[in-house]
Design an enzyme around this catalytic site. Sequence first.
Site, PDB file in Angstrom:
ATOM      1  N   CYS A   1      -3.994  -2.986  -8.126  1.00 18.57           N
ATOM      2  CA  CYS A   1      -3.599  -2.687  -8.051  1.00 18.57           C
ATOM      3  C   CYS A   1      -3.489  -1.210  -9.668  1.00 18.57           C
ATOM      4  CB  CYS A   1      -1.993  -2.241  -7.333  1.00 18.57           C
ATOM      5  SG  CYS A   1      -0.779  -3.355  -8.719  1.00 18.57           S
TER       6      CYS A   1
ATOM      7  N   SER B   1       0.769  -1.046   0.231  1.00 19.38           N
ATOM      8  CA  SER B   1       0.381  -0.097   0.098  1.00 19.38           C
ATOM      9  C   SER B   1       0.471   1.410   0.063  1.00 19.38           C
ATOM     10  CB  SER B   1      -1.030  -0.175   1.368  1.00 19.38           C
ATOM     11  OG  SER B   1       0.065   0.198   2.353  1.00 19.38           O
TER      12      SER B   1
ATOM     13  N   GLU C   1       6.914  -0.384  -5.251  1.00 20.95           N
ATOM     14  CA  GLU C   1       4.991  -0.795  -5.512  1.00 20.95           C
ATOM     15  C   GLU C   1       3.926  -0.449  -5.611  1.00 20.95           C
ATOM     16  OE1 GLU C   1       6.592  -0.321  -8.703  1.00 20.95           O
ATOM     17  OE2 GLU C   1       8.041  -1.195  -8.269  1.00 20.95           O
TER      18      GLU C   1
HETATM   19  P1  NAD Z   1       0.790  -3.510   3.384  1.00 20.89           P
HETATM   20  O1  NAD Z   1       1.074  -1.834   2.485  1.00 20.89           O
HETATM   21  O2  NAD Z   1      -0.228  -3.833   3.613  1.00 20.89           O
HETATM   22  O3  NAD Z   1       1.736  -4.646   3.043  1.00 20.89           O
HETATM   23  C1  NAD Z   1       2.732  -4.881   2.659  1.00 20.89           C
HETATM   24  C2  NAD Z   1       3.597  -5.307   2.679  1.00 20.89           C
HETATM   25  O4  NAD Z   1       4.236  -4.802   3.729  1.00 20.89           O
HETATM   26  C3  NAD Z   1       3.482  -6.826   4.050  1.00 20.89           C
HETATM   27  O5  NAD Z   1       4.266  -8.129   4.011  1.00 20.89           O
HETATM   28  C4  NAD Z   1       3.214  -6.015   5.653  1.00 20.89           C
HETATM   29  O6  NAD Z   1       3.187  -6.907   6.580  1.00 20.89           O
HETATM   30  C5  NAD Z   1       4.837  -5.447   5.683  1.00 20.89           C
HETATM   31  N1  NAD Z   1       4.424  -4.124   5.940  1.00 20.89           N
HETATM   32  C6  NAD Z   1       3.480  -3.588   6.400  1.00 20.89           C
HETATM   33  N2  NAD Z   1       3.496  -2.669   7.322  1.00 20.89           N
HETATM   34  C7  NAD Z   1       5.421  -2.428   7.187  1.00 20.89           C
HETATM   35  C8  NAD Z   1       6.085  -1.563   7.499  1.00 20.89           C
HETATM   36  N3  NAD Z   1       5.420  -0.825   8.713  1.00 20.89           N
HETATM   37  N4  NAD Z   1       7.517  -1.867   7.832  1.00 20.89           N
HETATM   38  C9  NAD Z   1       7.739  -3.123   6.849  1.00 20.89           C
HETATM   39  N5  NAD Z   1       7.100  -3.446   5.987  1.00 20.89           N
HETATM   40  C10 NAD Z   1       5.289  -3.559   6.717  1.00 20.89           C
HETATM   41  O7  NAD Z   1      -0.542  -3.765   1.512  1.00 20.89           O
HETATM   42  P2  NAD Z   1      -0.941  -5.065   1.626  1.00 20.89           P
HETATM   43  O8  NAD Z   1      -1.882  -4.048   1.886  1.00 20.89           O
HETATM   44  O9  NAD Z   1      -0.501  -6.254   2.063  1.00 20.89           O
HETATM   45  O10 NAD Z   1      -0.725  -5.669  -0.092  1.00 20.89           O
HETATM   46  C11 NAD Z   1      -2.285  -4.324  -0.695  1.00 20.89           C
HETATM   47  C12 NAD Z   1      -1.214  -3.781  -1.498  1.00 20.89           C
HETATM   48  O11 NAD Z   1      -0.964  -3.519  -2.216  1.00 20.89           O
HETATM   49  C13 NAD Z   1      -2.599  -1.802  -1.817  1.00 20.89           C
HETATM   50  O12 NAD Z   1      -2.371  -1.288  -1.939  1.00 20.89           O
HETATM   51  C14 NAD Z   1      -2.069  -2.769  -3.097  1.00 20.89           C
HETATM   52  O13 NAD Z   1      -2.536  -1.374  -4.118  1.00 20.89           O
HETATM   53  C15 NAD Z   1      -0.973  -2.767  -3.824  1.00 20.89           C
HETATM   54  N6  NAD Z   1      -0.093  -3.547  -4.426  1.00 20.89           N
HETATM   55  C16 NAD Z   1       0.668  -2.666  -5.265  1.00 20.89           C
HETATM   56  C17 NAD Z   1       1.205  -3.528  -6.379  1.00 20.89           C
HETATM   57  C18 NAD Z   1       1.734  -2.880  -7.650  1.00 20.89           C
HETATM   58  O14 NAD Z   1       2.827  -3.662  -8.124  1.00 20.89           O
HETATM   59  N7  NAD Z   1       2.208  -1.379  -7.848  1.00 20.89           N
HETATM   60  C19 NAD Z   1       1.094  -4.571  -6.636  1.00 20.89           C
HETATM   61  C20 NAD Z   1      -0.116  -5.400  -6.325  1.00 20.89           C
HETATM   62  C21 NAD Z   1      -0.499  -5.093  -4.546  1.00 20.89           C
HETATM   63  C1  SIN Z   2      -1.579  -5.945 -10.068  1.00 24.95           C
HETATM   64  O1  SIN Z   2      -0.001  -6.634  -9.338  1.00 24.95           O
HETATM   65  O2  SIN Z   2      -2.356  -5.524  -8.373  1.00 24.95           O
HETATM   66  C2  SIN Z   2      -2.082  -5.619 -10.261  1.00 24.95           C
HETATM   67  C3  SIN Z   2      -1.351  -6.352 -12.227  1.00 24.95           C
HETATM   68  C4  SIN Z   2      -1.961  -6.154 -13.146  1.00 24.95           C
HETATM   69  O3  SIN Z   2      -3.206  -6.645 -13.567  1.00 24.95           O
HETATM   70  O4  SIN Z   2      -2.130  -5.538 -14.722  1.00 24.95           O
END
Ligand code: NAD
Ligand code: SIN
Length: 470
Positions: free
Chosen positions: A262, A206, A228
Amino acid sequence: MTKLISIEPATGATLWTGDEGDADAAVAKARKAWPTWAALPLTKRIEAVRRYANRIRSQSEQLAELIARETGKPIWESRTEAEAVIRKVDISVKAFADRTPQRQLPSQPNMRAALRHKPHGVLAVLGPYNFPAHLPNGHIVPALIAGNVVVFKPSEKTPAVGEFLADAFVKSGLPDGVVNILQGGPDVGKKLTANDDIDGVLFTGSAQTGVALNRQFASRPDKILALEMGGNNPIIVWDTDDIHSAAVLVIQSAFLSAGQRCSAASRMIVKDELYDRVVKEVKRIADRLIIDEPFSKPAPFMGPVIDNDVADGLTESFLALMSHGGRPIKHMARPIDGRPFLTPGIIDVTDMEERPDIELFGPILQIIRVADFETAIAEANNTRYGLSAALIGGSAKLYDQFWSNSRAGIVNWNKMTVGASSEAPFGGVGLSGNHRPSAYYAADYCAYPVVSMEAEQTRASIGVGLKDED
Ligand code: NAD
Ligand code: SIN
């Protein structure tokens, strides 16, 4: 020691239990393994990741089933994720050669100039839950090819898939300490990223966490940080005769993976004249979507979201949009008590005074009605994020205008906002990333360039600015 439990979202069954790991021990193990791994010839490192790909190939159905059970994604979709994990290896080998090659540069006579790349060292990989295999794999494989070693902390919501991947690396014969699994939640992630013996963090998750990491590393330019993050992605529907196809693309963009991508479209921006027909068709298709357990028949379009807390949060967000002036087109419902299944929520937010610019990571589509294309583009860009954007319909001229003016790392025409190719860079601007795109460009952040001028002999003279000798 804190216990971790992974619950299958679709059934509530316990899938996996285990202990939180020790971040410092994992980093120490990785550090010890690094010099030998980095010194291996590239061909040996490539052989090693190819063995890993073969192992995953031989177990791809097991991996797909595990992804389906741990995330709740339909099995058909989980199979595509397992396939992406395998394909990543060949793509990364090609990308390494293409993006970070050894190359001779133009030089003066009697010398050569060379460009080579070196790995950073020990990299922490933090994974999200929505693609628990494909996305961390997309950091780990390029990192290993480049000569880094990895401490991989999967999402605390998908530890079983994380363990499966790490186990496949180890069992495919990688030397001890090259890929280290570290289970745990944000606190363990914090311990890992606070360890001064890591050389960088490759993060997918996130914006909230990404921004916290960016702050944490603000005074550490010596560490590589690839972020990302999320999106609040727009899809514009403009002049088109094919309302059904337009609605299909909107539905796929907004609701595949239960909206947990995402790159999912959160905002549909639609031309005034088309509004009634498009909205009606989007609703009609949304009403028909099968939302069910991953292995159920007929196959579902989408499963649950990851857990009840997330489902509660999304339900509250939908209600908040309503109470601030949003007009519901299709209410978001929780069809099964106690399980995080959600029906798609569709809401017209045109008349809301202040629309929240937040990522609603689930099946919520907000609709904004506009009169002209300039306003449509302005609405599309009305976000701090900038991951993906799509125009459906329009003309080549309008697409040019959209492409030139939209602020996003993925800009599509008559295609979904989701479903990005692994053979292309993947990343965004604004709150979506820190200009270190992943996928095909992951090679770039896994190594740094070293330029050398080299001559066999020590021969030099000063031609200008010397006094005659006495
Ligand atoms: P998140 O940010 O809650 O967690 C991601 C990872 O970071 C987890 O392993 C978590 O344990 C760790 N984490 C959380 N807080 C931390 C901190 N303060 N320090 C170090 N590590 C920490 O994300 P999520 O809820 O697991 O995933 C969903 C999010 O990921 C959505 O926002 C989505 O858009 C994003 N996402 C982005 C992409 C991309 O390529 N841009 C792809 C997929 C998902
Ligand atoms: C994602 O990484 O969350 C989405 C990738 C995609 O479908 O484009």
